[in-house]
Design a protein around this motif. Structure first.
Motif, PDB file in Angstrom:
ATOM      1  N   VAL A   1      -2.437  -3.016  -3.464  1.00 13.03           N
ATOM      2  CA  VAL A   1      -1.643  -3.737  -4.700  1.00 13.03           C
ATOM      3  C   VAL A   1      -0.834  -5.086  -4.460  1.00 13.03           C
ATOM      4  O   VAL A   1      -0.611  -5.235  -3.145  1.00 13.03           O
ATOM      5  CB  VAL A   1      -0.504  -2.951  -6.082  1.00 13.03           C
TER       6      VAL A   1
ATOM      7  N   SER B   1      -3.716   8.632  -3.307  1.00 12.67           N
ATOM      8  CA  SER B   1      -3.905   7.824  -3.177  1.00 12.67           C
ATOM      9  C   SER B   1      -3.723   6.427  -2.790  1.00 12.67           C
ATOM     10  O   SER B   1      -1.960   6.717  -3.580  1.00 12.67           O
ATOM     11  CB  SER B   1      -4.928   6.942  -4.230  1.00 12.67           C
TER      12      SER B   1
ATOM     13  N   VAL C   1     -15.394  -3.928  -2.327  1.00 10.81           N
ATOM     14  CA  VAL C   1     -14.353  -3.101  -1.594  1.00 10.81           C
ATOM     15  C   VAL C   1     -14.882  -3.144  -0.038  1.00 10.81           C
ATOM     16  O   VAL C   1     -15.820  -2.640   0.143  1.00 10.81           O
ATOM     17  CB  VAL C   1     -13.547  -1.876  -1.917  1.00 10.81           C
TER      18      VAL C   1
ATOM     19  N   PRO D   1      -9.262  -0.168  -4.839  1.00  8.52           N
ATOM     20  CA  PRO D   1      -8.462   1.367  -4.717  1.00  8.52           C
ATOM     21  C   PRO D   1      -8.517   1.667  -2.965  1.00  8.52           C
ATOM     22  O   PRO D   1      -9.190   0.879  -2.221  1.00  8.52           O
ATOM     23  CB  PRO D   1      -9.897   2.010  -5.009  1.00  8.52           C
ATOM     24  N   ASN D   2      -8.442   2.570  -2.376  1.00 13.21           N
ATOM     25  CA  ASN D   2      -8.170   2.988  -1.585  1.00 13.21           C
ATOM     26  C   ASN D   2      -7.231   4.562  -0.737  1.00 13.21           C
ATOM     27  O   ASN D   2      -5.846   4.429  -2.150  1.00 13.21           O
ATOM     28  CB  ASN D   2      -6.890   2.070  -0.673  1.00 13.21           C
ATOM     29  N   ARG D   3      -8.238   4.883  -1.200  1.00 15.28           N
ATOM     30  CA  ARG D   3      -8.132   6.837  -0.478  1.00 15.28           C
ATOM     31  C   ARG D   3      -6.935   7.125   0.311  1.00 15.28           C
ATOM     32  O   ARG D   3      -7.835   6.093   1.574  1.00 15.28           O
ATOM     33  CB  ARG D   3      -8.874   7.979  -1.602  1.00 15.28           C
TER      34      ARG D   3
ATOM     35  N   ILE E   1       0.761  -1.326  -0.061  1.00 12.72           N
ATOM     36  CA  ILE E   1       0.125   0.128  -0.760  1.00 12.72           C
ATOM     37  C   ILE E   1       1.172   1.133   0.123  1.00 12.72           C
ATOM     38  O   ILE E   1       1.945   1.514   0.837  1.00 12.72           O
ATOM     39  CB  ILE E   1      -1.239  -0.416   1.168  1.00 12.72           C
TER      40      ILE E   1
ATOM     41  N   SER F   1      -5.064   5.574   5.855  1.00 16.05           N
ATOM     42  CA  SER F   1      -5.749   5.049   4.826  1.00 16.05           C
ATOM     43  C   SER F   1      -7.422   5.021   5.144  1.00 16.05           C
ATOM     44  O   SER F   1      -7.348   4.837   6.368  1.00 16.05           O
ATOM     45  CB  SER F   1      -5.130   3.385   4.798  1.00 16.05           C
TER      46      SER F   1
ATOM     47  N   ASP G   1      -3.751   3.159  -3.171  1.00 16.01           N
ATOM     48  CA  ASP G   1      -4.080   1.271  -3.859  1.00 16.01           C
ATOM     49  C   ASP G   1      -3.672   0.813  -2.954  1.00 16.01           C
ATOM     50  O   ASP G   1      -2.041   0.207  -2.987  1.00 16.01           O
ATOM     51  CB  ASP G   1      -4.307   1.648  -5.667  1.00 16.01           C
TER      52      ASP G   1
ATOM     53  N   THR H   1      -3.481  -4.210  -9.832  1.00 12.27           N
ATOM     54  CA  THR H   1      -4.589  -3.696  -8.882  1.00 12.27           C
ATOM     55  C   THR H   1      -5.289  -4.273  -7.833  1.00 12.27           C
ATOM     56  O   THR H   1      -5.947  -5.257  -8.095  1.00 12.27           O
ATOM     57  CB  THR H   1      -4.508  -2.421  -9.204  1.00 12.27           C
TER      58      THR H   1
END
Length: 303
Positions: free
Chosen positions: A270, A266, A297, A160-162, A145, A242, A268, A157
């Motif tokens: 992975v 962001s 998610v 998604p993660n902001r 991350i 996160s 993400d 990926t």
């Protein structure tokens, strides 16, 4: 007799400058590395490593194992993979690495289910502060991350993660409003030390054409994200964390997003796959299980 695990262990040791560095990368204590090295040298009947003030030096026999051992380990895994294809069973050793918090919450349970479904696979999960740097050589799949390091691994990926700037309502009530990222220089900031990133440099973007970088002076810092989160919940300061880790606190009102129009980069989730072993049956099967566990998610399904 030299085992497959011995070869992987010596691969890490041979690329380390000291026993202490090897211990950090293997996530064990230096005495454990020393003990395992002595046991290996006893079994092969020769000295493999010389230690001196400048660090470690491989003997001629150590150089032989370091050079040939990698090829042997790969050959053993390839053989196991070819045999498993004939029996249509997933076999072999699966080694996965992940960050502490995310690994505990989202990876460990997937490995448990995977091991129950595939009894002929031996699984190993290593959690560490920086798995790409510390245990990369011995792993088939690394969950990562954040900013991607330079690597020859395949990258895919997972979710998604902001990142979110947030603080406890009590802190914001007591310390005044934050109207612009530059205001953070006058606030108490909590910094997470991870992935070799510059933890005192916070970046924000409002749109494609408007961005700002702020140099903060952390009043508290840690390499454990859970500790940073607990400090923020206690009203000790502002943090960037996160989405997967704080969404429940945001929904419950225990934390409040700050400057929602200004977003940090962001990060993400992975998977980094070894170029040689990225498509083995066990790795591919586990990667599929991991994808399914993150779809939809989880941290966005809560909203």
């Amino acid at each position: 007799m030299v085992t497959h695990e011995d070869l992987l262990f010596f691969q890490v040791l041979s690329t380390s400058t000291s026993l202490a560095e090897a211990a950090r990368r293997l996530n064990v204590t230096p005495p454990a590395v020393t003990q395992r090295l002595r046991a290996l040298e006893t079994r092969v009947g020769v000295k493999l490593v010389d230690r001196n003030p400048r660090g470690l030096r491989l003997t001629d026999e150590g150089e032989l194992i370091a050079t040939e051992g990698v090829n042997i380990a790969h050959a053993l895994e390839d053989l196991a993979e070819r045999l498993s294809k004939r029996t249509e069973q997933v076999r072999g050793n699966l080694r996965v690495a992940a960050p502490y918090g995310f690994g505990r919450r989202y990876v460990a349970s997937v490995m448990q289910s995977f091991a129950a479904t595939h009894p002929f696979v031996t699984v190993k999960l290593d959690l560490s502060e920086n798995p790409v740097r510390q245990v990369a050589e011995t792993c088939d799949l690394i969950v990562h991350i954040g900013a991607l390091p330079e690597s020859d691994r395949l990258v895919t990926t997972l979710a998604p993660n902001r990142r979110i700037l947030c603080a406890a309502p009590a802190y914001l009530d007591a310390n005044g409003p934050i109207r612009h990222p530059q205001d953070l220089s006058a606030h108490k900031c909590l910094a997470l030390r991870e992935n070799s990133e510059d933890v005192t440099l916070w970046r924000f973007a409002k749109n494609e054409n408007e961005s700002v970088t702020v140099r903060i002076k952390p009043v508290m810092s840690s390499n454990d994200g859970e500790i940073i989160r607990q400090w923020a919940l206690a009203g000790m300061g502002v943090m960037v964390r996160s989405e997967w880790d704080v969404v429940e606190d945001l929904e419950a009102g225990n934390l409040q997003e700050v400057l929602p129009e200004w977003r940090p980069p962001s990060a993400d989730v992975v998977a980094l796959l070894h170029a040689r072993h990225g498509r083995s049956g066990r790795t591919s099967a586990f990667l599929q299980c991991l994808r399914e566990s993150l779809s939809p998610v989880p941290w966005r399904a809560l909203k």
